[in-house]
Design a protein around this motif. Structure first.
Motif, PDB file in Angstrom:
ATOM      1  N   PRO A 141       8.964 -27.593  15.010  1.00 26.13           N
ATOM      2  CA  PRO A 141      10.077 -28.332  15.619  1.00 26.13           C
ATOM      3  C   PRO A 141      10.898 -29.182  14.651  1.00 26.13           C
ATOM      4  CG  PRO A 141       8.091 -28.529  16.953  1.00 26.13           C
ATOM      5  CD  PRO A 141       7.680 -27.906  15.661  1.00 26.13           C
ATOM      6  N   SER A 142      10.326 -29.532  13.526  1.00 29.38           N
ATOM      7  CA  SER A 142      11.033 -30.377  12.565  1.00 29.38           C
ATOM      8  C   SER A 142      11.599 -29.584  11.386  1.00 29.38           C
ATOM      9  CB  SER A 142      10.092 -31.469  12.049  1.00 29.38           C
ATOM     10  OG  SER A 142       9.726 -32.331  13.098  1.00 29.38           O
ATOM     11  N   ASN A 143      11.797 -28.287  11.567  1.00 33.72           N
ATOM     12  CA  ASN A 143      12.344 -27.465  10.493  1.00 33.72           C
ATOM     13  C   ASN A 143      13.835 -27.780  10.337  1.00 33.72           C
ATOM     14  OD1 ASN A 143      13.649 -24.886   9.331  1.00 33.72           O
ATOM     15  ND2 ASN A 143      11.469 -24.610   8.916  1.00 33.72           N
ATOM     16  N   THR A 144      14.127 -28.615   9.362  1.00 30.08           N
ATOM     17  CA  THR A 144      15.477 -29.158   9.170  1.00 30.08           C
ATOM     18  C   THR A 144      16.555 -28.099   9.174  1.00 30.08           C
ATOM     19  OG1 THR A 144      14.527 -30.870   7.763  1.00 30.08           O
ATOM     20  CG2 THR A 144      16.917 -30.559   7.653  1.00 30.08           C
ATOM     21  N   TRP A 145      16.339 -27.035   8.393  1.00 30.49           N
ATOM     22  CA  TRP A 145      17.440 -26.096   8.154  1.00 30.49           C
ATOM     23  C   TRP A 145      17.637 -25.119   9.296  1.00 30.49           C
ATOM     24  CZ3 TRP A 145      20.476 -28.410   5.168  1.00 30.49           C
ATOM     25  CH2 TRP A 145      19.945 -29.326   4.259  1.00 30.49           C
ATOM     26  N   SER A 146      16.633 -25.004  10.184  1.00 32.19           N
ATOM     27  CA  SER A 146      16.850 -24.240  11.416  1.00 32.19           C
ATOM     28  C   SER A 146      17.652 -25.082  12.403  1.00 32.19           C
ATOM     29  CB  SER A 146      15.507 -23.826  12.026  1.00 32.19           C
ATOM     30  OG  SER A 146      14.868 -22.880  11.198  1.00 32.19           O
TER      31      SER A 146
END
Length: 202
Positions: A141-146
């Motif tokens: 959930p914290s995947n910045t670039w997604s």
């Protein structure tokens, strides 16, 4: 340069394949799935392919990944890296075929979800791209670039409110997104938007 995403940390939308300048979304993203692997678990050619990809040497990335595939025809990670590099090198159809092959071999590789999202984005298939970014976020959930990728998709589709909502989410995860958004074409028309200016400190 309308569809690019390069991650300064390691590896993350791209200008339709016509702009060779590396931006904040052309590198692969590192996910929790990948982080559980040790270097010993990874083929040396896959490691070299990833390094070449992150430095923008797509030809070398393709060569190294192909060597890994010749040694092991079921190397899902090699197919994924080769697919992304091939798409960045201009052949999005072949790139998509490789990332799909990677998914068939390992449907749990979250890093490949990101690569598929990027390949679809490079093709201009924004709804498909968003779907795969969302799959990444289901696992990470914290995947910045997604998160940022979804923001750029909404921006490119003209949905300004959602674009800024998702941009804000990305900035809350990683403040380095501010500088990326301020420079990329996705948000160029937002430069006089007060909310955008506040978000990126323009």
């Amino acid at each position: 340069m309308k569809y690019i995403l390069l991650c300064v940390c390691l590896l993350s939308l791209l200008g339709c394949g016509t702009d060779t300048r590396i931006q904040q979304d052309t590198k692969p993203t590192t996910t929790a799935h990948e982080q559980t692997k040790t270097s010993q678990d990874q083929d040396e050619h896959v490691i070299a392919a990833k390094q070449a990809l992150s430095s923008g040497d797509y030809t070398k990335a393709i060569e190294e990944a192909t060597t890994a595939i010749k040694a092991n025809a079921n190397n899902a990670e090699a197919y994924s890296v080769r697919g992304f590099a091939t798409a960045l090198n201009g052949d999005t159809a072949k790139g998509l075929a490789d990332t799909k092959k990677a998914y068939d071999l390992d449907p749990n590789n979250v890093a490949n979800f990101y690569n598929m999202a990027m390949v679809y984005k490079l093709q201009g298939q924004l709804n498909d791209s968003k779907e795969w970014f969302e799959k990444v976020l289901e696992k990470d959930p914290s995947n910045t670039w997604s998160v940022y990728g979804i923001a750029t998709i909404y921006a490119d589709q003209g949905d300004d409110t959602k674009a800024l909502d998702w941009l804000e989410k990305a900035i809350k995860i990683d403040s380095s997104v501010k500088a990326v958004a301020a420079e990329q074409d996705h948000f160029e028309r937002f430069h006089n938007n007060e909310r955008f200016k506040q978000l990126v400190n323009l």
